[in-house]
Motif scaffolding. Structure first.
Motif, PDB file in Angstrom:
ATOM      1  N   LEU A 148       0.819  -1.305  -0.030  1.00 35.13           N
ATOM      2  CA  LEU A 148      -0.092   0.189  -0.076  1.00 35.13           C
ATOM      3  C   LEU A 148       0.915   1.114  -0.185  1.00 35.13           C
ATOM      4  CD1 LEU A 148      -2.831   1.146   0.042  1.00 35.13           C
ATOM      5  CD2 LEU A 148      -2.621   0.935   2.663  1.00 35.13           C
ATOM      6  N   LEU A 149       1.869   1.201   0.721  1.00 40.70           N
ATOM      7  CA  LEU A 149       2.827   2.480   0.798  1.00 40.70           C
ATOM      8  C   LEU A 149       3.498   2.403  -0.332  1.00 40.70           C
ATOM      9  CD1 LEU A 149       4.229   4.457   2.729  1.00 40.70           C
ATOM     10  CD2 LEU A 149       5.888   2.789   3.158  1.00 40.70           C
ATOM     11  N   ALA A 150       3.856   1.390  -1.205  1.00 42.73           N
ATOM     12  CA  ALA A 150       4.541   1.297  -2.547  1.00 42.73           C
ATOM     13  C   ALA A 150       3.437   1.960  -3.507  1.00 42.73           C
ATOM     14  CB  ALA A 150       5.016   0.004  -2.884  1.00 42.73           C
ATOM     15  N   VAL A 151       2.442   1.674  -3.518  1.00 47.53           N
ATOM     16  CA  VAL A 151       1.360   2.340  -4.493  1.00 47.53           C
ATOM     17  C   VAL A 151       1.146   3.784  -4.432  1.00 47.53           C
ATOM     18  CG1 VAL A 151      -1.101   2.278  -5.195  1.00 47.53           C
ATOM     19  CG2 VAL A 151       0.165  -0.223  -4.860  1.00 47.53           C
ATOM     20  N   LEU A 152       0.945   4.132  -3.067  1.00 51.72           N
ATOM     21  CA  LEU A 152       0.620   5.446  -2.996  1.00 51.72           C
ATOM     22  C   LEU A 152       2.105   6.068  -3.317  1.00 51.72           C
ATOM     23  CD1 LEU A 152      -1.125   5.304   0.773  1.00 51.72           C
ATOM     24  CD2 LEU A 152      -1.961   6.086  -1.455  1.00 51.72           C
ATOM     25  N   GLY A 153       3.194   5.777  -3.096  1.00 52.14           N
ATOM     26  CA  GLY A 153       4.598   6.327  -3.168  1.00 52.14           C
ATOM     27  C   GLY A 153       4.634   6.535  -4.941  1.00 52.14           C
ATOM     28  N   GLY A 154       4.458   5.222  -5.668  1.00 52.41           N
ATOM     29  CA  GLY A 154       4.302   5.429  -7.013  1.00 52.41           C
ATOM     30  C   GLY A 154       3.422   6.530  -7.711  1.00 52.41           C
ATOM     31  N   LEU A 155       2.258   6.521  -7.253  1.00 47.09           N
ATOM     32  CA  LEU A 155       1.250   7.565  -7.767  1.00 47.09           C
ATOM     33  C   LEU A 155       1.653   9.029  -7.575  1.00 47.09           C
ATOM     34  CD1 LEU A 155      -1.829   5.417  -7.283  1.00 47.09           C
ATOM     35  CD2 LEU A 155      -0.864   5.911  -9.253  1.00 47.09           C
TER      36      LEU A 155
END
Length: 353
Positions: free
Chosen positions: A72-79
């Motif tokens: 979830l942290l990775a997805v938020l960071g990528g976006l």
């Protein structure tokens, strides 16, 4: 509405929500965690790692749940990175960045899993009566070669595993975008700015729900050891979940603005004090009266969450420190909630084993 990352003027009382909302980030993180968790377990079996206590299917589910906050942290960071870049390639850039950050998260999980497997394998090779002994036929040189081959196998597993994760994540993100007609999510809406008080209420509620989840994870073990301890945990879970609901849906009312933070302090301080008592001098009653209990990762996670709840609830009781009229960043709030979820996931994952 496609991913338009070009900035736009907004009123001072509003904040651009080009950061992807939870409705997009959470499902995407769940799918990526499940996909990468499958490949981590598959690589574990391919390199001949020792089987865990649970079967492959259960191991895959536990792996996916345990790493969900990381994804979830990775997805938020990528976006968020895609928004900062403001690329004209509004479809390609977010997809590549999300796949890349998800691959980093999967690589962390894969390396951690490989490290644990390698440690177990090396202990088994060097143990008395294990493979390293070989009935006395394997000398020091032979033993050294076995160590080298075992390490090399795990390294190659990680190398190939990262490539597999990258390909799987690119395919998964592309497939999900295709299902949504080339859209990643609604990222250019404008939403009202949230006050610092609202952010504190959300974080306190997240901490309470996280602590309740950890208590639920360790509930079966406590019920088996001592029924009264299980009943206490059930009451704690109900009280913490109820207080979280009060904060989210009644914390802005005149009575709830004071009652909800006080209730959060009480339902957090109670289990925390009991835990400190049982881990220091030991409870004066029960099957292990007078004996201090062992400190575990799950109960430490619950204590960290309960301490966080107490501190933030005290801030809520202070109007000046809560900064009721001061706006807060939606992105900062999301990342803070993810951090709380990560602590809770650590406690749930270790408490359920």
């Amino acid at each position: 509405m496609t991913l338009e990352l070009v900035g736009q003027r907004v009123a001072p009382t509003t904040v651009s929500s080009r950061v992807t909302p939870w409705a997009t980030a959470v499902p995407l993180a769940v799918v990526l965690a499940l996909v990468d968790g499958f490949w981590v377990v598959a690589v574990r079996g391919a390199v001949g790692a020792f089987e865990r206590n649970e079967g492959p299917f259960t191991s895959w589910l536990l792996q996916s749940v345990f790493t969900l906050p990381l994804f979830l942290l990775a997805v938020l960071g990528g976006l968020q990175a895609a928004r900062w870049l403001r690329s004209r390639h509004t479809l390609l850039a977010p997809a590549l960045l999300v796949a890349g950050t998800a691959t980093l998260a999967g690589a962390v999980a894969l390396i951690a899993d490989a490290g644990w497997n390698l440690n177990v394998q090396l202990q088994h090779l060097g143990g008395n009566g294990g493979m390293g002994g070989m009935g006395g036929l394997c000398d020091t040189v032979c033993q050294g070669k076995r160590y080298d081959h075992t390490i090399a196998l795990q390294v190659h597993g990680v190398e190939w595993g990262v490539l597999i994760l990258l390909a799987a994540n690119l395919i998964t993100v592309g497939w999900l975008m295709a299902l949504r007609g080339g859209r990643m999510g609604r990222t250019n809406d404008v939403v009202p700015a949230r006050s610092r008080r609202h952010a504190l209420q959300v974080l306190v509620a997240a901490g309470l729900l996280g602590a309740a989840a950890v208590h639920l994870a360790v509930l079966p073990a406590h019920l088996a050891d001592w029924g009264a301890a299980g009943v206490f945990l059930v009451l704690a879970v109900l009280a913490q979940a109820g207080t979280a609901a009060l904060l989210l849906w009644g914390g802005d009312q005149r009575v709830g603005a004071v009652a909800a933070p006080i209730a959060a302090i009480v339902v957090s301080a109670g289990p925390l004090l009991v835990w400190l008592w049982s881990r220091t001098v030991g409870l004066s009653f029960g099957p292990q009266a007078g004996t201090s209990e062992r400190v575990g990762t799950a109960d430490v996670s619950a204590c960290v969450l309960e301490l966080l709840v107490i501190v933030l609830a005290l801030l809520l009781l202070s109007p000046r420190r809560a900064g009721a009229e001061r706006p807060t960043s939606p992105a900062g709030l999301r990342f803070a909630v993810v951090a709380v979820l990560a602590v809770a996931a650590l406690g749930v994952g270790t408490g359920a084993n």
